[in-house]
Design a protein around this motif. Structure first.
Motif, mmCIF file in Angstrom:
data_model
loop_
_atom_site.group_PDB
_atom_site.id
_atom_site.type_symbol
_atom_site.label_atom_id
_atom_site.label_comp_id
_atom_site.label_asym_id
_atom_site.label_seq_id
_atom_site.Cartn_x
_atom_site.Cartn_y
_atom_site.Cartn_z
ATOM 1 N N VAL A 117 -16.091 -9.169 5.804
ATOM 2 C CA VAL A 117 -15.212 -8.689 4.732
ATOM 3 C C VAL A 117 -13.816 -8.408 5.273
ATOM 4 C CG1 VAL A 117 -14.791 -6.779 3.148
ATOM 5 C CG2 VAL A 117 -17.066 -7.786 3.292
ATOM 6 N N LEU A 118 -13.738 -7.685 6.408
ATOM 7 C CA LEU A 118 -12.429 -7.372 6.993
ATOM 8 C C LEU A 118 -11.700 -8.648 7.378
ATOM 9 C CD1 LEU A 118 -10.335 -5.399 8.013
ATOM 10 C CD2 LEU A 118 -11.621 -5.188 10.153
ATOM 11 N N GLN A 119 -12.416 -9.594 7.989
ATOM 12 C CA GLN A 119 -11.782 -10.848 8.398
ATOM 13 C C GLN A 119 -11.292 -11.633 7.184
ATOM 14 O OE1 GLN A 119 -11.277 -11.971 11.767
ATOM 15 N NE2 GLN A 119 -9.833 -13.087 10.489
ATOM 16 N N ALA A 120 -12.064 -11.571 6.078
ATOM 17 C CA ALA A 120 -11.658 -12.281 4.865
ATOM 18 C C ALA A 120 -10.377 -11.699 4.291
ATOM 19 C CB ALA A 120 -12.776 -12.207 3.828
ATOM 20 N N ILE A 121 -10.236 -10.362 4.344
ATOM 21 C CA ILE A 121 -9.009 -9.728 3.838
ATOM 22 C C ILE A 121 -7.819 -10.119 4.715
ATOM 23 C CG2 ILE A 121 -7.888 -7.526 3.382
ATOM 24 C CD1 ILE A 121 -10.606 -6.340 2.765
ATOM 25 N N LEU A 122 -8.025 -10.115 6.038
ATOM 26 C CA LEU A 122 -6.945 -10.522 6.943
ATOM 27 C C LEU A 122 -6.528 -11.971 6.689
ATOM 28 C CD1 LEU A 122 -8.319 -8.874 10.213
ATOM 29 C CD2 LEU A 122 -6.212 -8.230 9.048
ATOM 30 N N ASP A 123 -7.509 -12.853 6.532
ATOM 31 C CA ASP A 123 -7.193 -14.265 6.277
ATOM 32 C C ASP A 123 -6.497 -14.433 4.933
ATOM 33 O OD1 ASP A 123 -8.354 -14.900 8.672
ATOM 34 O OD2 ASP A 123 -10.267 -15.518 7.812
ATOM 35 N N LEU A 124 -6.958 -13.667 3.911
ATOM 36 C CA LEU A 124 -6.353 -13.771 2.587
ATOM 37 C C LEU A 124 -4.883 -13.384 2.631
ATOM 38 C CD1 LEU A 124 -6.605 -14.102 -0.496
ATOM 39 C CD2 LEU A 124 -7.278 -11.705 -0.614
ATOM 40 N N GLY A 125 -4.571 -12.269 3.298
ATOM 41 C CA GLY A 125 -3.178 -11.838 3.385
ATOM 42 C C GLY A 125 -2.310 -12.861 4.090
ATOM 43 N N GLN A 126 -2.851 -13.440 5.168
ATOM 44 C CA GLN A 126 -2.080 -14.437 5.907
ATOM 45 C C GLN A 126 -1.826 -15.682 5.067
ATOM 46 O OE1 GLN A 126 -4.376 -15.043 9.444
ATOM 47 N NE2 GLN A 126 -3.996 -12.999 10.251
ATOM 48 N N ASP A 184 -1.153 -0.428 -1.466
ATOM 49 C CA ASP A 184 -1.931 0.472 -0.622
ATOM 50 C C ASP A 184 -3.400 0.467 -1.024
ATOM 51 O OD1 ASP A 184 -1.539 3.980 0.354
ATOM 52 O OD2 ASP A 184 -2.429 2.259 1.372
ATOM 53 N N ASP A 185 -4.275 0.838 -0.072
ATOM 54 C CA ASP A 185 -5.723 0.979 -0.315
ATOM 55 C C ASP A 185 -6.318 -0.289 -0.890
ATOM 56 O OD1 ASP A 185 -5.414 4.431 -1.446
ATOM 57 O OD2 ASP A 185 -5.360 3.563 0.563
ATOM 58 N N PHE A 186 -5.873 -1.462 -0.404
ATOM 59 C CA PHE A 186 -6.377 -2.713 -0.972
ATOM 60 C C PHE A 186 -7.885 -2.836 -0.765
ATOM 61 C CE2 PHE A 186 -6.351 -6.894 -2.542
ATOM 62 C CZ PHE A 186 -7.190 -7.638 -1.752
ATOM 63 N N GLY A 187 -8.554 -3.264 -1.846
ATOM 64 C CA GLY A 187 -10.004 -3.488 -1.789
ATOM 65 C C GLY A 187 -10.832 -2.324 -2.267
ATOM 66 N N THR A 188 -10.195 -1.158 -2.524
ATOM 67 C CA THR A 188 -10.976 0.019 -2.942
ATOM 68 C C THR A 188 -10.849 0.288 -4.430
ATOM 69 O OG1 THR A 188 -9.135 1.530 -2.525
ATOM 70 C CG2 THR A 188 -10.630 1.071 -0.698
ATOM 71 N N GLY A 189 -9.970 -0.426 -5.120
ATOM 72 C CA GLY A 189 -9.782 -0.197 -6.551
ATOM 73 C C GLY A 189 -10.541 -1.218 -7.357
ATOM 74 N N TYR A 190 -9.806 -1.999 -8.156
ATOM 75 C CA TYR A 190 -10.444 -2.980 -9.014
ATOM 76 C C TYR A 190 -10.876 -4.216 -8.233
ATOM 77 C CZ TYR A 190 -8.592 -0.246 -12.885
ATOM 78 O OH TYR A 190 -8.309 0.756 -13.751
ATOM 79 N N SER A 191 -10.210 -4.452 -7.100
ATOM 80 C CA SER A 191 -10.558 -5.579 -6.230
ATOM 81 C C SER A 191 -10.583 -6.906 -6.974
ATOM 82 C CB SER A 191 -11.927 -5.336 -5.563
ATOM 83 O OG SER A 191 -11.879 -4.183 -4.777
ATOM 84 N N LEU A 196 -3.219 -10.921 -7.510
ATOM 85 C CA LEU A 196 -2.415 -11.135 -6.305
ATOM 86 C C LEU A 196 -1.462 -12.316 -6.457
ATOM 87 C CD1 LEU A 196 -4.928 -10.464 -3.396
ATOM 88 C CD2 LEU A 196 -3.084 -9.005 -4.200
ATOM 89 N N THR A 197 -1.792 -13.230 -7.389
ATOM 90 C CA THR A 197 -0.910 -14.374 -7.625
ATOM 91 C C THR A 197 0.191 -14.042 -8.624
ATOM 92 O OG1 THR A 197 -2.315 -15.201 -9.419
ATOM 93 C CG2 THR A 197 -2.817 -15.950 -7.183
ATOM 94 N N LYS A 198 0.141 -12.852 -9.223
ATOM 95 C CA LYS A 198 1.101 -12.490 -10.261
ATOM 96 C C LYS A 198 1.973 -11.313 -9.852
ATOM 97 C CE LYS A 198 -2.367 -13.824 -13.717
ATOM 98 N NZ LYS A 198 -3.187 -13.358 -14.853
#
Length: 697
Positions: free
Chosen positions: A627-636, A588-595, A600-602
């Motif tokens: 930034v939003l598009q990069a997060i969407l692409d990263l998840g995919q 949850d709240d991805f991108g607002t913590g340590y970022s 994510l690979t572990k």
């Protein structure tokens, strides 16, 4: 010697000069070659024209071989003519001439050369044999014969180039040598002030006499550097004198405190008793002289975790390091003391402006961001500071310290690693927090909590998921926001009871939720970082699954990014056990913590939830959209399901569906509602989805 700037400059300059001179010399040779070739071609062209005219007179009436031979013998004075051929109008060789210089060439046969005269133009041409001049004897349209002259130009050209090289080389060498000598002399003059300044600084270093001054001459950069060094030496000398005075004063105070046994054994700081005595004296003096005193109450964030994971010895060394570092940011008359455990107090006397205290607090907070290296471990040790004023506490010592303590806990609620200045509203806030904390257990017993569910819409318009959200309608306090009572419950150690209540209620509702949304409905619920620290939590989940006959494939646990990374090992153990059982995990709240992308690979997660901040700001600028598009692409690319939170407008919903978000959650589709209102919420959400204008990515 090669480490000297002077010699480096000389070497570089020498190389550049030699390179430049050779380059110019090479270009000159090439230019000479071109000019020479052009000159020879012009001469040969003129010569061939003259000879063809002479042969025209000889061959006009009849072919006279003797006269032709006589004309050709005139080529003896041209030492680089190789041979000459005279042809009749049918290209039959009439007479041939070979220069004596080329008769000695072995098997030289001019009639067997590779030149094809018929294919040559009436001009001077460069061939493998040399320069070839072909002229028609008579009119070019009606010639009576042809003249072919072959001249060797490579040999004379090489001789000319060699001659030019030997004549010019001494001058080039002389110019290079002079340039190097002049450059050496210039560098010597330019760098001599800098060398003198270097010797001066070495002298200061050896003598430690900071009263010395460099004799500045000139107005260039080196002179300015000399002035700066002089100013620095004056500052150092002044500071040294001040330090000597302070050292003497500290020695007197140290001996006095040691005699009174008022030092903390671990850190060497004043202990609680001595600090309180000093504070009482300072308060009395400040009150009579109308001066203000400030105190800072702080403790070490996550100190218990250091003791639990790395041992008490490491914890003790951390306290020593923290005390030493914090003390380095204080003024000479400020006093830091250890109260006990990881709690410290700092007394800041003679405060004329609040900005003085703020500057010190900010310096400490900033300095503590860098972790300490203890026993080869990098140990983070942020601190939370509470600041209070003696005048605001009316110089009452108990109120004074209590105010600082309350401010410190306010700093912890901000997220730790911060400072807070006390104000009276905090007393009311503190009272409210105590009241909320005391009523949580009562709320569970009296069933004052209620679960609301917020829909998650798929990108195909199906209502396939829910998030369980707790609400509290207190009989005594009225509606209490989760944003208020959840942090208080975590601080008061009551969050585990709330989590268990939520799990139990979700499991009780599961049968009805399946009837409303189908057997594949996925219900997510939030976990606290405190839940992850509890090794028995997974057993609680298992027992409740069995008790209520719930399939864990219908359950998804959500954990925030920061909570996960604070409990990395415990969280991974819990996640792995949930995955083995058939459940799923959402970050949850991805991108607002340590970022940090490395984790994510572990981590074994199924869903990445994009925080509402990115959704709300995506159209603010091109950067926010990127930034939003990069997060969407990263998840995919990582093969994760993407759930976007906080969707409030049609534009946001259109953009997210069109750009690869698998699920959407927000007030645009449905607000959190009780279970009885879910059917209506689902119907309205589907209608709203159909109104979207979705475009392909």
């Amino acid at each position: 010697m090669l480490h000297s700037i002077r010699y480096k400059f000389i070497i570089i300059t020498t190389v550049l000069i030699i390179f430049s001179a050779n380059l110019v010399f090479f270009l000159a040779i090439n230019e000479h070659e071109d000019l020479y070739r052009q000159s020879v071609k012009q001469n040969l062209d003129a010569m061939s024209s003259n000879i063809s005219d002479s042969l025209l007179r000889v061959m006009s009436e009849q072919v006279d071989l003797f006269s032709i031979t006589t004309e050709l013998l005139g080529f003896d004075r041209y030492e680089h003519i190789k041979f000459v051929n005279v042809f009749d109008a049918d290209w039959q060789l009439i007479q041939s001439y070979v220069h004596p210089n080329y008769l000695e060439l072995e098997s030289f046969k001019p009639e067997l050369i590779s030149i094809q005269p018929k294919d040559l133009p009436y001009a001077v041409t460069i061939t493998n044999e040399g320069l070839v001049a072909l002229k028609a004897i008579g009119e070019e349209q009606f010639p009576i014969g042809y003249l072919l002259i072959v001249q060797d130009f490579k040999k004379p050209l090489n001789e000319s180039k060699i001659s030019l090289f030997y004549s010019a080389a001494p001058f080039v060498v002389l110019i290079i040598a002079l340039t190097i000598i002049i450059s050496f002399w210039i560098y010597q003059r330019l760098l001599s002030p800098l060398l003198a300044l270097s010797k001066f600084t070495q002298k200061v270093e050896k003598s430690t006499n900071y009263k010395l001054q460099y004799q500045v001459t000139g107005h260039d950069e080196v002179s300015q550097l000399g002035n700066d060094i002089n100013a620095l030496l004056q500052t150092i000398d002044s500071q040294v004198q001040t330090n000597h005075k302070h050292t003497a004063q500290l020695l007197v105070q140290t001996h006095s405190m040691e005699r009174l046994a008022n030092y903390d054994i671990l850190t060497g700081l004043p202990n609680r008793m001595f600090f309180m005595d000093l504070l009482k004296l300072e308060l009395a003096s400040s009150k009579s002289n109308d001066r203000d005193v400030a105190i800072m109450f702080f403790d070490v964030d996550s100190f218990k975790g250091v003791n639990d994971t790395l041992g008490h010895e490491t914890g003790d060394m951390l306290l020593q390091a923290v005390a030493k570092k914090v003390k380095s940011y204080l003024r000479s008359n400020d006093i830091i003391a250890r109260l006990g455990g990881d709690e410290f107090l700092i007394m800041l006397p003679n405060i004329t402006e609040q900005s003085i205290v703020i500057d010190i607090a900010e310096s400490i907070i900033e300095g503590m961001k860098e972790p300490f290296t203890i026993n080869e471990w990098d140990v983070p040790a942020g601190i939370s500071i509470g600041i209070a004023s003696a005048k605001e506490a009316e110089f009452d010592i108990n109120t004074f310290i209590s105010n600082a303590d309350i401010a410190m806990y306010t700093s912890k609620e901000k997220g730790k690693g911060a400072y807070t200045i006390f104000h009276h509203k905090m007393l009311e806030d503190n009272k409210r927090k105590a009241q909320v904390a005391n009523l949580i257990s009562h709320a569970i017993a009296q069933n004052e909590f209620e679960l609301f569910y917020q829909l998650k819409m798929s990108n195909t318009g199906e209502a396939q998921g829910l998030e369980a959200l707790i609400r509290w309608q207190s009989k005594e306090l009225g509606f209490v926001s989760p944003g208020e009572f959840i942090p208080i419950a975590e601080q008061a150690g009551k969050i585990k009871a709330i989590t268990q209540w939520v799990i139990t209620q979700v499991f009780k509702d599961m049968q009805m939720l399946k009837q409303l949304m189908g057997n594949n409905v996925l219900v997510s619920m939030n976990l606290s970082s405190h839940d992850l620290k509890d090794h028995n939590f997974i057993h609680t989940v298992k027992s409740k699954l069995l008790e209520h006959s719930v399939d864990i494939s219908n359950i998804q646990f959500e954990i925030t990014e920061s909570s996960y990374l604070e409990n990395f090992e415990n969280a991974n153990q819990f996640f792995n056990q949930v995955k083995v059982m058939g459940g799923s995990i959402a970050l949850d709240d991805f991108g607002t913590g340590y970022s940090s992308l490395s984790y994510l690979t572990k981590i074994e997660i199924d869903t990445l939830k994009i925080d509402r901040m990115f959704v709300n700001q995506y159209a603010s600028s091109a950067k926010d959209t990127a930034v939003l598009q990069a997060i969407l692409d990263l998840g995919q690319r990582l093969g994760l399901k993407i759930c976007s939170e906080g969707i409030e407008t049609t534009d946001q919903a259109n953009y997210l569906v069109s750009n690869g978000s698998d699920e959407m959650q927000g007030y645009y589709f449905a607000k959190p509602v009780c279970i009885a209102q879910l059917p209506h919420a689902i119907e309205q959400a589907k209608i709203l989805f159909k109104e979207l204008t979705i475009t392909s990515k």
